[in-house]
Design a protein around this motif. Structure first.
Motif, PDB file in Angstrom:
ATOM      1  N   ASP A  47       0.857  -1.178   0.000  1.00 25.91           N
ATOM      2  CA  ASP A  47       0.000   0.000   0.000  1.00 25.91           C
ATOM      3  C   ASP A  47       0.899   1.236   0.000  1.00 25.91           C
ATOM      4  O   ASP A  47       1.576   1.524   0.983  1.00 25.91           O
ATOM      5  N   PHE A  48       0.927   1.984  -1.110  1.00 26.36           N
ATOM      6  CA  PHE A  48       1.794   3.144  -1.250  1.00 26.36           C
ATOM      7  C   PHE A  48       1.091   4.455  -0.914  1.00 26.36           C
ATOM      8  O   PHE A  48       1.700   5.517  -0.967  1.00 26.36           O
ATOM      9  N   TYR A  49      -0.193   4.404  -0.584  1.00 26.85           N
ATOM     10  CA  TYR A  49      -0.993   5.618  -0.396  1.00 26.85           C
ATOM     11  C   TYR A  49      -0.375   6.523   0.682  1.00 26.85           C
ATOM     12  O   TYR A  49      -0.048   6.083   1.780  1.00 26.85           O
ATOM     13  N   GLY A  50      -0.229   7.817   0.344  1.00 21.36           N
ATOM     14  CA  GLY A  50       0.253   8.805   1.294  1.00 21.36           C
ATOM     15  C   GLY A  50       1.758   8.940   1.364  1.00 21.36           C
ATOM     16  O   GLY A  50       2.274   9.892   1.966  1.00 21.36           O
ATOM     17  N   ALA A  53       6.827  10.151  -3.384  1.00 18.90           N
ATOM     18  CA  ALA A  53       7.143   9.359  -4.570  1.00 18.90           C
ATOM     19  C   ALA A  53       8.418   8.539  -4.347  1.00 18.90           C
ATOM     20  O   ALA A  53       8.483   7.372  -4.729  1.00 18.90           O
ATOM     21  N   GLN A  54       9.431   9.155  -3.701  1.00 18.44           N
ATOM     22  CA  GLN A  54      10.692   8.442  -3.476  1.00 18.44           C
ATOM     23  C   GLN A  54      10.512   7.304  -2.487  1.00 18.44           C
ATOM     24  O   GLN A  54      11.059   6.210  -2.672  1.00 18.44           O
ATOM     25  N   GLU A  55       9.746   7.533  -1.410  1.00 15.78           N
ATOM     26  CA  GLU A  55       9.473   6.470  -0.450  1.00 15.78           C
ATOM     27  C   GLU A  55       8.762   5.303  -1.129  1.00 15.78           C
ATOM     28  O   GLU A  55       9.067   4.130  -0.865  1.00 15.78           O
ATOM     29  N   ALA A  56       7.817   5.624  -2.003  1.00 11.96           N
ATOM     30  CA  ALA A  56       7.067   4.576  -2.701  1.00 11.96           C
ATOM     31  C   ALA A  56       7.958   3.770  -3.635  1.00 11.96           C
ATOM     32  O   ALA A  56       7.875   2.543  -3.706  1.00 11.96           O
ATOM     33  N   VAL A  57       8.848   4.465  -4.351  1.00 12.39           N
ATOM     34  CA  VAL A  57       9.770   3.779  -5.261  1.00 12.39           C
ATOM     35  C   VAL A  57      10.711   2.872  -4.465  1.00 12.39           C
ATOM     36  O   VAL A  57      10.994   1.735  -4.867  1.00 12.39           O
ATOM     37  N   ASN A  58      11.191   3.361  -3.325  1.00  9.48           N
ATOM     38  CA  ASN A  58      12.085   2.549  -2.486  1.00  9.48           C
ATOM     39  C   ASN A  58      11.375   1.308  -1.970  1.00  9.48           C
ATOM     40  O   ASN A  58      11.938   0.206  -1.961  1.00  9.48           O
ATOM     41  N   LEU A  59      10.111   1.475  -1.531  1.00  3.58           N
ATOM     42  CA  LEU A  59       9.349   0.336  -1.037  1.00  3.58           C
ATOM     43  C   LEU A  59       9.081  -0.657  -2.160  1.00  3.58           C
ATOM     44  O   LEU A  59       9.135  -1.875  -1.961  1.00  3.58           O
ATOM     45  N   ALA A  60       8.801  -0.145  -3.360  1.00  2.00           N
ATOM     46  CA  ALA A  60       8.559  -1.017  -4.510  1.00  2.00           C
ATOM     47  C   ALA A  60       9.791  -1.872  -4.798  1.00  2.00           C
ATOM     48  O   ALA A  60       9.677  -3.082  -5.038  1.00  2.00           O
ATOM     49  N   GLU A  61      10.965  -1.260  -4.753  1.00  2.00           N
ATOM     50  CA  GLU A  61      12.201  -2.010  -5.002  1.00  2.00           C
ATOM     51  C   GLU A  61      12.412  -3.069  -3.928  1.00  2.00           C
ATOM     52  O   GLU A  61      12.817  -4.198  -4.227  1.00  2.00           O
ATOM     53  N   ALA A  62      12.133  -2.721  -2.668  1.00  2.00           N
ATOM     54  CA  ALA A  62      12.290  -3.686  -1.580  1.00  2.00           C
ATOM     55  C   ALA A  62      11.315  -4.850  -1.721  1.00  2.00           C
ATOM     56  O   ALA A  62      11.613  -5.983  -1.322  1.00  2.00           O
ATOM     57  N   ALA A  63      10.147  -4.584  -2.311  1.00  2.00           N
ATOM     58  CA  ALA A  63       9.138  -5.626  -2.510  1.00  2.00           C
ATOM     59  C   ALA A  63       9.333  -6.381  -3.814  1.00  2.00           C
ATOM     60  O   ALA A  63       8.509  -7.213  -4.188  1.00  2.00           O
ATOM     61  N   THR A  98       5.472  -3.894 -12.914  1.00  2.00           N
ATOM     62  CA  THR A  98       5.522  -2.436 -12.807  1.00  2.00           C
ATOM     63  C   THR A  98       4.255  -1.917 -12.141  1.00  2.00           C
ATOM     64  O   THR A  98       3.143  -2.241 -12.569  1.00  2.00           O
ATOM     65  N   ILE A  99       4.422  -1.120 -11.092  1.00  2.00           N
ATOM     66  CA  ILE A  99       3.310  -0.509 -10.378  1.00  2.00           C
ATOM     67  C   ILE A  99       3.262   0.972 -10.753  1.00  2.00           C
ATOM     68  O   ILE A  99       4.252   1.690 -10.591  1.00  2.00           O
TER      69      ILE A  99
END
Length: 265
Positions: A47-50, A53-63, A98-99
């Protein structure tokens, strides 16, 4: 001896060798396909809401998925925060998928009004989102083209296609309504505000009064708040298309039934 003679025959040997080669080929192909498609290696989309953009990209890479950012202007939401994602949070996808992350821009940009007359409600809603505009009220009038756009309006005035306006502008749609004038009230409990609005509109209904409890302090809280009650209640008798659905929202998860829906965007 007969069996040895048969197995020793050149023709039988060739047939057995061919069968063995075919079996080995099938096994190699299946293994390759499994590796290429990462068969059975699905993950749940975070869940990337909130997030920024950089935090979301980092979390996406970790996932082990990749995040691609887009932007749209949303009034009342933290600038730079992720507003939408595709696929939705909780969806099961293969590693490497890709998300698409849509973040709130710092300031509204200039966009142009699309031509929606003749489009279905679903098409018009998607086109407004692509254009950075917000679907407002659904206004139904008698017409044989049920749920097709007859007029596009801002502040009650028709808006011509290609009219420039700020992103985030609310656009109301006048839609046709024939004999099929009933809609079922969806169950919105447990859904976050924005997702609840989407579901209401997808069911040819309008958002009515919003009631926020004391846990909701600001506009950012209101976007993250979850529905804990609604009027009319879900699954009651059908209502007229275009009817209002009032929402009661909170940040207190203990008040929310159907909590499993709360992360759906």
């Amino acid at each position: 001896m007969k069996i040895k003679n048969i197995l020793g025959h050149w023709f039988v040997k060739n047939v057995l060798l061919a069968a063995l080669l075919i079996f080995a080929f099938v096994m190699v192909v299946n293994l390759a396909l499994s590796m290429c498609t990462r068969h059975g290696q699905e993950i749940s989309v975070p869940d990337f809401y909130g997030m920024t953009a950089q935090e979301a990209v980092n979390l996406a890479e970790a996932a082990e998925v990749s995040g691609v950012t887009d932007s749209v202007y949303v009034r009342g939401m933290t600038p730079g925060a992720v507003y939408m994602q595709t696929p939705k949070a909780g969806a099961h996808v293969k590693k490497g998928r890709t998300i698409i992350l849509t973040a709130n821009t710092m300031v509204p940009s200039e966009v142009y009004m699309p031509s929606l007359v003749g489009c279905s409600l679903r098409q018009a809603k998607a086109e407004l989102q692509r254009s950075g505009l917000i679907l407002g009220r659904l206004i139904y009038v008698k017409d044989m083209a049920t749920n097709y756009v007859l007029r596009q309006q801002r502040y009650g005035v028709d808006v011509a296609p290609f009219t420039p306006m700020s992103s985030g502008t609310v656009i109301n749609l006048v839609l046709g309504l024939s004999s099929d004038d009933q809609a079922i009230v969806p169950d919105l409990r447990g859904r976050q505000y924005r997702n609840a609005v989407d579901v209401i509109q997808d069911n040819s209904l309008n958002v009515g009064r919003l009631h926020f409890d004391s846990t909701v302090k600001n506009s950012a809280d209101s976007l993250a708040a979850m529905v804990y009650s609604q009027r009319p209640s879900p699954n009651e008798e059908s209502v007229m298309k275009g009817s209002d659905i009032s929402l009661y929202l909170t940040l207190d998860e203990s008040k929310v039934p159907n909590k499993s829906n709360a992360k759906v965007k």
